[in-house]
Design a protein around this motif. Structure first.
Motif, PDB file in Angstrom:
ATOM      1  N   ALA A  90      -7.721  21.632  70.990  1.00 58.48           N
ATOM      2  CA  ALA A  90      -7.246  22.560  72.020  1.00 58.48           C
ATOM      3  C   ALA A  90      -6.958  23.929  71.403  1.00 58.48           C
ATOM      4  O   ALA A  90      -7.215  24.973  72.020  1.00 58.48           O
ATOM      5  CB  ALA A  90      -5.990  22.002  72.689  1.00 58.48           C
ATOM      6  N   GLU A  91      -6.439  23.927  70.174  1.00 55.37           N
ATOM      7  CA  GLU A  91      -6.233  25.189  69.467  1.00 55.37           C
ATOM      8  C   GLU A  91      -7.584  25.877  69.236  1.00 55.37           C
ATOM      9  O   GLU A  91      -7.713  27.096  69.418  1.00 55.37           O
ATOM     10  CB  GLU A  91      -5.501  24.945  68.144  1.00 55.37           C
ATOM     11  N   ASN A  92      -8.597  25.088  68.853  1.00 62.48           N
ATOM     12  CA  ASN A  92      -9.954  25.649  68.699  1.00 62.48           C
ATOM     13  C   ASN A  92     -10.390  26.371  69.973  1.00 62.48           C
ATOM     14  O   ASN A  92     -10.937  27.478  69.931  1.00 62.48           O
ATOM     15  CB  ASN A  92     -10.969  24.528  68.413  1.00 62.48           C
ATOM     16  N   SER A 135       0.869  14.632  71.438  1.00 60.77           N
ATOM     17  CA  SER A 135      -0.363  15.372  71.106  1.00 60.77           C
ATOM     18  C   SER A 135      -0.814  16.227  72.290  1.00 60.77           C
ATOM     19  O   SER A 135      -1.281  17.356  72.114  1.00 60.77           O
ATOM     20  CB  SER A 135      -1.481  14.403  70.704  1.00 60.77           C
ATOM     21  N   LYS A 136      -0.673  15.709  73.492  1.00 66.21           N
ATOM     22  CA  LYS A 136      -1.064  16.471  74.690  1.00 66.21           C
ATOM     23  C   LYS A 136      -0.081  17.612  74.967  1.00 66.21           C
ATOM     24  O   LYS A 136      -0.483  18.719  75.343  1.00 66.21           O
ATOM     25  CB  LYS A 136      -1.138  15.551  75.912  1.00 66.21           C
ATOM     26  N   TYR A 137       1.198  17.340  74.770  1.00 68.08           N
ATOM     27  CA  TYR A 137       2.198  18.382  75.012  1.00 68.08           C
ATOM     28  C   TYR A 137       2.057  19.524  73.999  1.00 68.08           C
ATOM     29  O   TYR A 137       2.177  20.701  74.350  1.00 68.08           O
ATOM     30  CB  TYR A 137       3.607  17.797  74.975  1.00 68.08           C
ATOM     31  N   ARG A 141       1.426  23.342  74.932  1.00 67.71           N
ATOM     32  CA  ARG A 141       2.276  24.440  74.463  1.00 67.71           C
ATOM     33  C   ARG A 141       1.478  25.504  73.728  1.00 67.71           C
ATOM     34  O   ARG A 141       1.704  26.701  73.902  1.00 67.71           O
ATOM     35  CB  ARG A 141       3.385  23.897  73.552  1.00 67.71           C
ATOM     36  N   PHE A 142       0.529  25.061  72.906  1.00 70.14           N
ATOM     37  CA  PHE A 142      -0.265  26.035  72.158  1.00 70.14           C
ATOM     38  C   PHE A 142      -1.067  26.924  73.114  1.00 70.14           C
ATOM     39  O   PHE A 142      -1.145  28.143  72.937  1.00 70.14           O
ATOM     40  CB  PHE A 142      -1.208  25.336  71.164  1.00 70.14           C
ATOM     41  N   VAL A 143      -1.636  26.305  74.127  1.00 69.18           N
ATOM     42  CA  VAL A 143      -2.398  27.079  75.124  1.00 69.18           C
ATOM     43  C   VAL A 143      -1.474  28.077  75.821  1.00 69.18           C
ATOM     44  O   VAL A 143      -1.774  29.273  75.920  1.00 69.18           O
ATOM     45  CB  VAL A 143      -3.076  26.146  76.153  1.00 69.18           C
ATOM     46  N   ALA A 144      -0.332  27.588  76.299  1.00 69.48           N
ATOM     47  CA  ALA A 144       0.584  28.445  77.065  1.00 69.48           C
ATOM     48  C   ALA A 144       1.125  29.601  76.220  1.00 69.48           C
ATOM     49  O   ALA A 144       1.342  30.705  76.719  1.00 69.48           O
ATOM     50  CB  ALA A 144       1.734  27.608  77.614  1.00 69.48           C
TER      51      ALA A 144
END
Length: 300
Positions: A90-92, A135-137, A141-144
């Motif tokens: 998701a960070e990628n 892992s999903k949270y 958070r990283f996206v937000a």
């Protein structure tokens, strides 16, 4: 000219709905590490260089990052692989969306709450219990916190795509019925909200077309539990006279489903309603549509 969407992790039940709902109005590229459809091409989004090249070659207007490991027991036993898939990947996606200055869609889950409340709205603070939830949270958070423009949609108990791709509750019950089971054992201490993949995809479409970025709970209407869903399914199939439903506590399945699960994953779609963009039907209506569209003749 049609806008372009790059959909990563599109091989599962949610991907099937996104492909179906977006393919006519957008130019889409659907990828997954499991190429199980002729409209999919191979990509392992954990490989940042490969992900970057594939996205840049396509040059999309949006990135939809929708794949994840969702089997809680698998996640508990494969911690690094889970973080790599559900969090680092998701960070990628954030790096890629920001570098192209385009919006990113990330799929989160009702499972990130601890279940101590009966209901959770879009503004309640998560408190994840296990590896999957954490892992999903952390992905959410990283996206937000880092994406320039994003849409985070939290799903509940997912249902969609039929016997081929549904690995969740409805298909598990349908498989037991197909195998000739006359009794179902259903937990009575787990509450949540079913989420029909097609309604979910239609709601996402509405949000991106209106450019209502941000975080949204995205589940069917009505609040329920596993027992009510199973009872409704058996009724829909016309089998309530011949199938016995036994109400049991979660401990009944503790050898198989040993990962900690919240007692309540019930989400309220408060923001969707306030914005007037809620395409999520009542769960009973959605369940009926799902069974009619995907399970014709399955039990014959």
């Amino acid at each position: 000219m049609k806008k372009k969407i790059y959909i990563a992790g599109c091989g599962g039940m949610l991907g099937e709905a996104f492909y179906t709902q977006f393919k006519d109005e957008y130019v889409i590229k659907c990828t997954d590490k499991d190429v199980n459809e002729d409209w999919l091409s191979f990509l392992d989004f954990r490989d940042f260089d490969a992900y970057k090249k594939d996205v840049e070659d396509f040059n999309p207007d949006y990135i939809f990052h929708i794949g994840a490991y969702t089997d809680l027991e698998f996640c508990e036993e494969n911690v690094d692989d889970t973080y790599m898939t559900n969090t680092i990947a998701a960070e990628n996606a954030v790096y890629l969306a920001n570098s192209l200055n385009i919006p990113l869609l990330y799929i989160s889950t009702a499972g990130i709450f601890d279940g101590k409340q009966d209901l959770y709205d879009d503004w309640d603070l998560p408190n994840p219990l296990g590896v999957y939830a954490r892992s999903k949270y952390m992905g959410e958070r990283f996206v937000a916190e880092n994406a320039n423009k994003f849409l985070i949609c939290r799903a509940g108990w997912m249902m969609g795509a039929g016997p081929k791709k549904d690995k969740k509750f409805i298909q598990k019950l349908m498989k037991q019925l197909k195998d000739g089971n006359k009794e179902l054992f259903i937990v009575n201490d787990k509450d949540g909200t079913p989420t029909y993949t097609h309604d979910f995809a239609l709601t996402v479409k509405e949000l991106i077309q209106k450019e209502y970025w941000g975080l949204y709970n995205c589940v069917c209407g009505g609040q329920t539990g596993r027992l009510e869903v199973a009872t409704e399914l058996v009724n829909l199939l016309g089998l309530s006279d011949s199938i016995k439903i036994n109400s049991v506590e979660s401990d009944h399945f503790k050898d198989v489903y040993y990962a900690e699960r919240p007692a309540s994953e019930r989400l309220l779609t408060k923001k969707l309603e306030l914005r007037g963009v809620n395409k999520m039907k009542d769960w009973k209506v959605a369940l009926k549509e799902y069974i009619e569209n995907y399970y014709q003749g399955y039990l014959d």
